[in-house]
Design a protein around this motif. Structure first.
Motif, PDB file in Angstrom:
ATOM      1  N   HIS A  40      -8.299   1.923   4.524  1.00 48.78           N
ATOM      2  CA  HIS A  40      -9.727   2.074   4.342  1.00 48.78           C
ATOM      3  C   HIS A  40      -9.962   3.648   4.933  1.00 48.78           C
ATOM      4  O   HIS A  40      -9.528   3.977   6.197  1.00 48.78           O
ATOM      5  CB  HIS A  40     -10.542   1.194   5.144  1.00 48.78           C
ATOM      6  CG  HIS A  40     -10.341  -0.157   4.658  1.00 48.78           C
ATOM      7  ND1 HIS A  40     -10.626  -0.850   3.583  1.00 48.78           N
ATOM      8  CD2 HIS A  40      -9.921  -0.982   5.512  1.00 48.78           C
ATOM      9  CE1 HIS A  40     -10.302  -1.911   3.472  1.00 48.78           C
ATOM     10  NE2 HIS A  40      -9.963  -2.294   4.695  1.00 48.78           N
ATOM     11  N   GLY A  41     -10.417   4.320   4.234  1.00 49.40           N
ATOM     12  CA  GLY A  41     -10.666   5.850   4.542  1.00 49.40           C
ATOM     13  C   GLY A  41      -9.633   6.607   4.366  1.00 49.40           C
ATOM     14  O   GLY A  41      -8.651   6.257   3.782  1.00 49.40           O
ATOM     15  N   ARG A  43       0.777  -1.182  -0.176  1.00 48.87           N
ATOM     16  CA  ARG A  43       0.125  -0.095  -0.020  1.00 48.87           C
ATOM     17  C   ARG A  43       0.837   1.274   0.055  1.00 48.87           C
ATOM     18  O   ARG A  43       0.646   2.098  -0.789  1.00 48.87           O
ATOM     19  CB  ARG A  43      -0.703   0.032   1.234  1.00 48.87           C
ATOM     20  CG  ARG A  43      -2.003   1.309   1.177  1.00 48.87           C
ATOM     21  CD  ARG A  43      -2.844   0.861   2.284  1.00 48.87           C
ATOM     22  NE  ARG A  43      -2.717   0.743   3.602  1.00 48.87           N
ATOM     23  CZ  ARG A  43      -2.373  -0.588   4.256  1.00 48.87           C
ATOM     24  NH1 ARG A  43      -2.718  -1.492   3.725  1.00 48.87           N
ATOM     25  NH2 ARG A  43      -1.672  -0.652   5.473  1.00 48.87           N
ATOM     26  N   GLN A  77      -6.759   7.592  -2.045  1.00 47.45           N
ATOM     27  CA  GLN A  77      -7.652   6.863  -1.510  1.00 47.45           C
ATOM     28  C   GLN A  77      -7.812   5.844  -3.137  1.00 47.45           C
ATOM     29  O   GLN A  77      -8.880   4.776  -2.786  1.00 47.45           O
ATOM     30  CB  GLN A  77      -8.936   7.442  -1.118  1.00 47.45           C
ATOM     31  CG  GLN A  77      -8.660   8.161   0.226  1.00 47.45           C
ATOM     32  CD  GLN A  77      -9.914   8.619   0.827  1.00 47.45           C
ATOM     33  OE1 GLN A  77     -10.940   7.970   1.159  1.00 47.45           O
ATOM     34  NE2 GLN A  77     -10.057   9.932   1.328  1.00 47.45           N
TER      35      GLN A  77
END
Length: 374
Positions: free
Chosen positions: A207-208, A154, A230
């Motif tokens: 997430h978020g 990520r 995102q």
């Protein structure tokens, strides 16, 4: 096999270690985790296996309990399977525990009960893949090995503004190969992997919105620069889980509860479970089934429904509490598995009950906690 994926802007990767290490080694907010206090090879291995598919905060009590009972590789290798499963109860993915013991036996027989400090030797052990071998090698032995998990993927995809699908093994290997030349040795190697882990867990969130204002890599991050944090990383959707309907039976006489053992292979292999039947049955259908199998029902009460999600299947469970008149005979399961009757003390100390069935052991009708850590 070398990766064929070419990452964009690979020159940025050489700039990541220094700000990450400065942030991790100098911050007071670094996560305090018990396996970091004494990062021996055994402690690192155990924690990394437990952390697979499981949040760090949930792992801590299991890690401490497991280590208290099995403080070293020799004790793990000698542990009987029932005790091992009981210690692991509630963590799920029970094959991890079985592979721990298999690997401990190999280590005892081949490496004099010690973890090897060689990447390929680690990779040959049961249950250890490239990520775990790299984590052990870097944290416990100071080897320059990137431990590429979801956190590193990520962070790297966002920093490079890369839209490759991280579900592809070739992408993971490409990140590993691209990072490796820039990894330090010694303590910094392990610290860099743990810095990536902490950054992904606390700032570069999955997430978020990520907390870019607090991120030490924000000045280098192309996704942040373009405002598309995102949107990354890209990951293909998983196949939809298969759904199965079950009727779970909390059969009891006094305080004794009926259990049966699952098959030696397959889902939740070799663990103890509450008897259950396929489909969602009514109370009348349950009673008729029990009568037909030699168990006489005194009382039957509906329990709250429950759902449990595995990686590839979802159980939708209807539950019944059944007080029996003649518990000493009869077979409930459709595969004729015999019943075993367990006292509350045996449930707490001996039998390993998967989390999928513990919903029904914690109902107001019959409140049993099968272990302090579950």
């Amino acid at each position: 096999m070398k990766a064929t994926i070419k990452l964009p802007h690979p020159d940025i990767l050489s700039q990541l270690p220094r700000p990450l290490l400065t942030w991790y080694q100098g911050q007071s907010a670094a996560r305090e985790l018990p396996w970091r206090e004494e990062p021996t090879p055994y402690h690192t291995w155990l924690s990394e296996i437990m952390l697979q598919q499981t949040r760090a905060s949930a792992v801590i009590p299991y890690y401490q309990r497991f280590l208290a009972a099995l403080p070293d590789i020799a004790s793990l290798a000698a542990c009987d399977d029932e005790t091992l499963m009981k210690l692991w109860q509630g963590l799920g993915y029970y094959s991890r525990a079985r592979n721990l013991k298999k690997a401990a036996i190999v280590l005892t027989d081949t490496f004099h009960g010690e973890m090897p400090g060689d990447f390929n030797d680690l990779l040959d052990l049961p249950g250890i893949g490239r990520y775990t071998a790299s984590a052990i090698g870097s944290i416990a032995f100071g080897l320059p090995l990137p431990a590429v998990d979801g956190n590193i993927l990520r962070v790297v995809m966002r920093v490079l503004g890369c839209r490759e699908d991280i579900a592809k093994p070739a992408v993971k290997r490409a990140v590993e190969d691209a990072l490796a030349p820039h990894y330090p040795t010694g303590k910094d190697a392990g610290d860099l992997n743990q810095a990536f882990m902490d950054l992904g867990a606390t700032i570069c969130l999955p997430h978020g919105a990520p907390h870019c204002a607090r991120c030490p890599l924000a000045p280098l991050c192309l996704a942040h620069d373009e405002g598309c944090e995102q949107e990354l990383p890209v990951k293909q959707n998983k196949k939809q889980r298969r759904q199965e309907n079950l009727t779970v039976l909390l059969l009891r006489t006094g305080k004794a509860i009926a259990l049966q053992k699952r098959p030696a292979k397959g889902l939740l292999a070799g663990l103890w479970e509450l008897p259950h039947l396929k489909g969602h049955l009514t109370a009348e259908e349950v009673q008729a089934h029990l009568d037909a199998h030699g168990l006489s029902v005194q009382e039957i009460h509906r329990l709250p429904d429950a759902r449990h999600i595995f990686s590839h299947v979802e159980w939708q469970m209807r539950g019944f509490e059944v007080l029996l008149k003649n518990p000493d005979s009869g077979i409930v399961a459709e595969d004729n598995t015999p019943l075993v009757w367990a006292s509350p003390q045996e449930l707490a100390e001996t039998y390993s009950i998967p989390a999928a069935f513990q919903y029904f052991l914690r109902t107001p009708a019959y409140n049993i906690r099968t272990s302090s850590g579950s």
